[in-house]
Design a protein around this motif. Structure first.
Motif, PDB file in Angstrom:
ATOM      1  N   ASP A  34       0.832  -1.214   0.000  1.00 52.04           N
ATOM      2  CA  ASP A  34       0.000   0.000   0.000  1.00 52.04           C
ATOM      3  C   ASP A  34       0.865   1.262   0.000  1.00 52.04           C
ATOM      4  N   HIS A  53      -5.781  -4.149  -2.028  1.00 54.52           N
ATOM      5  CA  HIS A  53      -4.494  -3.588  -1.594  1.00 54.52           C
ATOM      6  C   HIS A  53      -3.479  -3.685  -2.716  1.00 54.52           C
ATOM      7  N   PHE A 109      -6.672  -2.476   8.582  1.00 54.56           N
ATOM      8  CA  PHE A 109      -7.543  -2.124   7.469  1.00 54.56           C
ATOM      9  C   PHE A 109      -8.884  -1.665   8.041  1.00 54.56           C
TER      10      PHE A 109
END
Length: 608
Positions: free
Chosen positions: A490, A577, A571
């Motif tokens: 990410d 992702h 999350f």
């Protein structure tokens, strides 16, 4: 093929068989019971194809089968068909490039497509074998010089309609079909193939790659799309109080308004956050999967048969997953969203593999929903994804799901071919299909090959996982030909670069062979030491059946089968992702699988 074999007289004689054994074309010509099919071959000028060098599998309809086919189409003879229709007919019955004997038949689809780019499926009765459900094999395994022939009792006549039309035409699913139309999700099931894709434009990718005794290099020949739909019958819906579209709306609201309370007021059924829209979308997957491709096709020689096997599908309902389980203790397979506490599960009925031009659908025996129980199940367990499962193109174009022998194809994907792969111009993603000699989960792997000045830089989009706090890992196989890379998750770096050239005995992972230390007989203390270094041994659920490259009994005992812990991540929603990797040195890069483990499950996690 239609270009090269448009006329048998145009085939150079050097490609004709010079052996005394009969070719496929000769056998069909000389068999009186196949005379009508032989006439079609002559008329379509495809007879020369089956007399030429090559390897083919032919499901040849006998004369009676063709007589019945003409009647079914309300024609009296082959003279009532156009040449294009007949050529399509021939291609529906031919597989080019493989000799598929009955020993290679399984339950479900064959591993290779026909020349019309359609799959054939195999099923069984107590005494007979059938192709595409209805066509009985009358005579099997007729070996000829250039392949094998199976004589069939009914002509193969695949649907030319799309998956939407196939469902709407089946009256037993009329309620689901009405909901499919009302939500406008029919628009998500329309694609068949990318006509702009030209493999000749990408031939340069493999021009400098050398085929070896164990590897052949190729690029995709086409780019197909496909879909799978799980469908409840009207009868199943009736058992749940659903008799029409309105009662289905009410049922969907009861489920999805609990899981998504902020969206409970959305009444527009075409809105992707509406409860009915979520209900229908959860049944739709952008991969074309026959019953064997849900999970059984990945249960190959690499999988240890005492360990349960899992596969995760990403349906079109945003932020959701469907779990498919193969349970060793009971021998059950294709268990959909099994709830461990209650045993509740969805299963496929005997009404499966209903095919269309761009997809396939299966009837299920209960209501398939992403409810609070499914969410709780998925949020509490380790989720392990084979990397190949990230890419629908691998399934729709038949790269994933069938075993490869030597030499194994190395398939290279041009940029833009995979929707969930982004890379720099010098980056090409390679894929090795399932092979018993690879110490890989499900036997396959993704990889890059690089050279000076052409280091890779790419991003893979992962499926979504439920909200929560997870330890995220990647699994890979270290070898001497691999290099150094930096991994990002990410957008953030995941620590120091990884040297994939080093196996565990030559690196700083603290790896010791489990059982080699009498004070740590099961290797659990060593596992803790490895975790402190950011690594783990491979799981004990897979092996290399062929021991030419690894003698280890399973990946936990193989010093080069490693898991790298990327970090702990929170999350706040169920989103996709981004796994990004940059090459830092010459040498291969390789990825096998990816794991998301809730931190609440770490203390009780097993070695498998």
């Amino acid at each position: 093929l239609s270009c090269f074999y448009s006329c048998e007289d145009e085939i150079d004689t050097e490609y004709m068989s010079t052996f005394k054994e009969q070719t496929m074309g000769q056998y069909i010509e000389e068999n009186p019971n196949l005379s009508e099919f032989a006439t079609i071959l002559r008329r379509t000028k495809t007879r020369g194809l089956l007399k030429a060098y090559g390897v083919f599998t032919c499901f040849a309809p006998d004369n009676n089968a063709l007589k019945n086919f003409y009647a079914k189409k309300e024609r009296t003879s082959l003279d009532d068909f156009t040449d294009d229709e007949l050529k399509q007919f021939v291609y529906d019955h031919l597989v080019n490039g493989d000799t598929i004997t009955s020993a290679h038949f399984g339950k479900g689809r064959l591993g290779e497509m026909t020349m019309s780019n359609r799959f054939l499926s195999i099923s069984y009765s107590s005494t007979d074998i059938f192709v595409n459900v209805n066509s009985k094999i009358l005579e099997k395994d007729i070996l000829v010089h250039n392949g094998v022939i199976h004589v069939i009792a009914e002509a193969i006549d695949p649907s030319r309609n799309g998956i939407v039309a196939a469902i709407l035409e089946d009256e037993k699913f009329s309620i689901f079909g009405e909901a499919l139309i009302a939500t406008n999700l029919v628009d998500s099931l329309q694609r068949e193939s990318d006509d702009t894709y030209d493999p000749n434009e990408h031939a340069y990718i493999i021009e400098d790659k050398i085929s070896t005794g164990w590897a052949l290099h190729e690029i995709p020949g086409l780019r197909r799309y496909g879909y799978t739909v799980f469908v409840e019958s009207n009868e199943t819906m009736s058992k749940n109080g659903i008799t029409d579209l309105e009662s289905l709306k009410q049922y969907a609201a009861k489920v999805y308004d609990k899981v998504y309370p902020d969206d409970a007021g959305i009444t527009d059924v075409t809105n992707r956050k509406n409860s009915l829209n979520r209900f229908v979308a959860y049944h739709l997957i952008n991969k074309e999967m026959s019953i064997d491709r849900l999970i059984d096709a990945y249960d190959n020689g690499n999988q240890i048969k005492t360990c349960d096997l899992y596969e995760y599908l990403e349906p079109m309902c945003p932020g959701t997953l469907i779990e498919i389980k193969k349970e060793r203790k009971t021998g059950r397979t294709n268990l959909i969203n099994l709830i461990s506490k209650t045993g509740k599960v969805i299963q496929i009925t005997d009404y499966y593999d209903k095919e269309a031009a761009n997809g396939i659908f299966h009837e299920i025996d209960d209501m398939l929903v992403y409810d609070e129980n499914v969410l709780a199940e998925l949020s509490s367990k380790r989720l392990r994804f084979d990397l190949a499962s990230f890419f629908p193109e691998f399934t729709n174009n038949n790269f994933r799901g069938h075993k490869n022998s030597f030499p194994t194809p190395h398939t290279w994907f041009p940029l833009g071919y995979l929707e969930r792969f982004e890379g720099s111009e010098q980056t090409s993603l390679g894929y090795v299909g399932s092979n018993d000699a690879l110490m890989d989960y499900q036997g396959d792997e993704l990889f890059m090959e690089v050279s000076a000045g052409k280091l890779y830089d790419f991003t893979i989009i992962t499926p979504p996982v439920p909200a929560g706090t997870y330890e995220v890992r990647i699994g890979y196989l270290a070898t001497g030909g691999r290099g150094v890379c930096q991994v990002y998750f990410d957008g953030m770096p995941t620590g120091v670069p990884i040297n994939m050239n080093d196996d565990a005995t030559n690196s700083k992972t603290a790896w010791k062979l489990a059982g080699s230390d009498s004070s740590d007989p099961f290797g659990y203390e060593n596992d803790k030491m490895m975790r402190n270094q950011g690594y783990m041994k491979g799981p004990a659920c897979f092996t290399a059946l062929d021991k030419r490259w690894s003698k280890a009994a399973n990946a936990r005992l193989a010093s080069n089968a490693l898991r790298k812990i990327l970090g702990i991540y929170y999350f706040d929603g169920a989103d996709n992702h981004r796994l990004s990797v940059k090459g830092l040195s010459n040498g291969q890069f390789m990825l096998d699988y990816m794991e998301f483990v809730p931190t609440s499950a770490l203390a009780s996690e097993d070695i498998y």
